[in-house]
Design an enzyme around this catalytic site. Sequence first.
Site, PDB file in Angstrom:
ATOM      1  N   CYS A  13      42.299  52.761  51.842  1.00 51.57           N
ATOM      2  CA  CYS A  13      42.900  51.692  51.030  1.00 51.57           C
ATOM      3  C   CYS A  13      42.839  52.144  49.569  1.00 51.57           C
ATOM      4  CB  CYS A  13      42.191  50.356  51.263  1.00 51.57           C
ATOM      5  SG  CYS A  13      40.444  50.336  50.785  1.00 51.57           S
ATOM      6  N   ASN A  16      38.432  51.470  48.475  1.00 52.85           N
ATOM      7  CA  ASN A  16      37.402  51.788  49.473  1.00 52.85           C
ATOM      8  C   ASN A  16      36.176  50.874  49.338  1.00 52.85           C
ATOM      9  OD1 ASN A  16      35.361  54.652  50.466  1.00 52.85           O
ATOM     10  ND2 ASN A  16      36.325  53.163  51.763  1.00 52.85           N
ATOM     11  N   CYS A  18      36.861  47.187  49.958  1.00 51.10           N
ATOM     12  CA  CYS A  18      37.197  45.946  50.673  1.00 51.10           C
ATOM     13  C   CYS A  18      37.793  46.236  52.056  1.00 51.10           C
ATOM     14  CB  CYS A  18      38.163  45.086  49.864  1.00 51.10           C
ATOM     15  SG  CYS A  18      37.490  44.524  48.285  1.00 51.10           S
ATOM     16  N   ARG A  19      39.072  46.629  52.092  1.00 52.60           N
ATOM     17  CA  ARG A  19      39.764  46.708  53.382  1.00 52.60           C
ATOM     18  C   ARG A  19      39.341  47.888  54.249  1.00 52.60           C
ATOM     19  NH1 ARG A  19      45.477  46.630  50.718  1.00 52.60           N
ATOM     20  NH2 ARG A  19      44.177  47.704  49.186  1.00 52.60           N
ATOM     21  N   SER A  20      39.306  49.104  53.677  1.00 56.64           N
ATOM     22  CA  SER A  20      39.025  50.257  54.560  1.00 56.64           C
ATOM     23  C   SER A  20      37.584  50.278  55.090  1.00 56.64           C
ATOM     24  CB  SER A  20      39.435  51.589  53.909  1.00 56.64           C
ATOM     25  OG  SER A  20      38.732  51.840  52.716  1.00 56.64           O
ATOM     26  N   ASP A 128      45.768  42.884  50.146  1.00 62.72           N
ATOM     27  CA  ASP A 128      44.582  43.185  49.354  1.00 62.72           C
ATOM     28  C   ASP A 128      43.838  41.881  49.033  1.00 62.72           C
ATOM     29  OD1 ASP A 128      42.720  43.995  47.542  1.00 62.72           O
ATOM     30  OD2 ASP A 128      44.107  45.115  46.287  1.00 62.72           O
TER      31      ASP A 128
HETATM   32  P1  4NP Z   1      40.489  47.672  48.526  1.00 61.11           P
HETATM   33  O1  4NP Z   1      40.520  46.515  47.415  1.00 61.11           O
HETATM   34  O2  4NP Z   1      41.601  48.639  48.156  1.00 61.11           O
HETATM   35  O3  4NP Z   1      40.758  46.940  49.781  1.00 61.11           O
HETATM   36  O4  4NP Z   1      39.116  48.305  48.433  1.00 61.11           O
HETATM   37  C1  4NP Z   1      40.488  46.735  46.041  1.00 61.11           C
HETATM   38  C2  4NP Z   1      39.278  47.041  45.448  1.00 61.11           C
HETATM   39  C3  4NP Z   1      39.208  47.204  44.077  1.00 61.11           C
HETATM   40  C4  4NP Z   1      40.360  47.051  43.308  1.00 61.11           C
HETATM   41  C5  4NP Z   1      41.567  46.749  43.918  1.00 61.11           C
HETATM   42  C6  4NP Z   1      41.626  46.589  45.280  1.00 61.11           C
HETATM   43  N1  4NP Z   1      40.275  47.179  41.905  1.00 61.11           N
HETATM   44  O5  4NP Z   1      41.279  46.885  41.212  1.00 61.11           O
HETATM   45  O6  4NP Z   1      39.220  47.607  41.373  1.00 61.11           O
END
Ligand code: 4NP
Length: 157
Positions: A13, A16, A18-20, A128
């Site tokens: 993702c 790294n 939240c989703r992955s 997201d």
């Molecule tokens: P992820 O979510 O891609 O599912 O880990 C996010 C985590 C952090 C951010 C964006 C999305 N950020 O903007 O820091």
Amino acid sequence: MKKIVTKSVLFVCLGNICRSPLAEAALRAEAARRGLEIEVDSAGTSDWHIGKAPDPRAQAVALRNGVDISSYGARQVCAADFTRFDHIIALDTNNYADLEALRPDDATAELSLLLDHVPGRAGQPVADPYYGDDAGFDITWAEVTEGAKGLAELISR
Ligand code: 4NP
């Protein structure tokens, strides 16, 4: 006799955190339920959170579903991952495009979107949840669990 399948899967993702990591946890749990040997990892396309544990909301939703992901640490995806893993699974279409751009000529990994492995949801992104509330993380968990089931089916076929 139990069928032993050794395949490797990398979920990717943006951050790294939240989703992955949730997809990683869901596939580890699904593989354990089915007695499948799958090497599972996750990474981010960005370098924003390298070394950090998953977002507290992601840790909480995993725990609510019986999995402790507090020891996971974020890393950034790299070109070598395209020969190290059998499957590289993007969580959304931006991640997919970024991975296509990174894919080296000698890549052997198969690239797909997580929801390509869920009947009726091919081509769809896992939204997201980062800027949303806890309810968003429950949706993420439900989606990565469906994706993990589909992937486990594919791998055990
Ligand atoms: P992820 O979510 O891609 O599912 O880990 C996010 C985590 C952090 C951010 C964006 C999305 N950020 O903007 O820091």
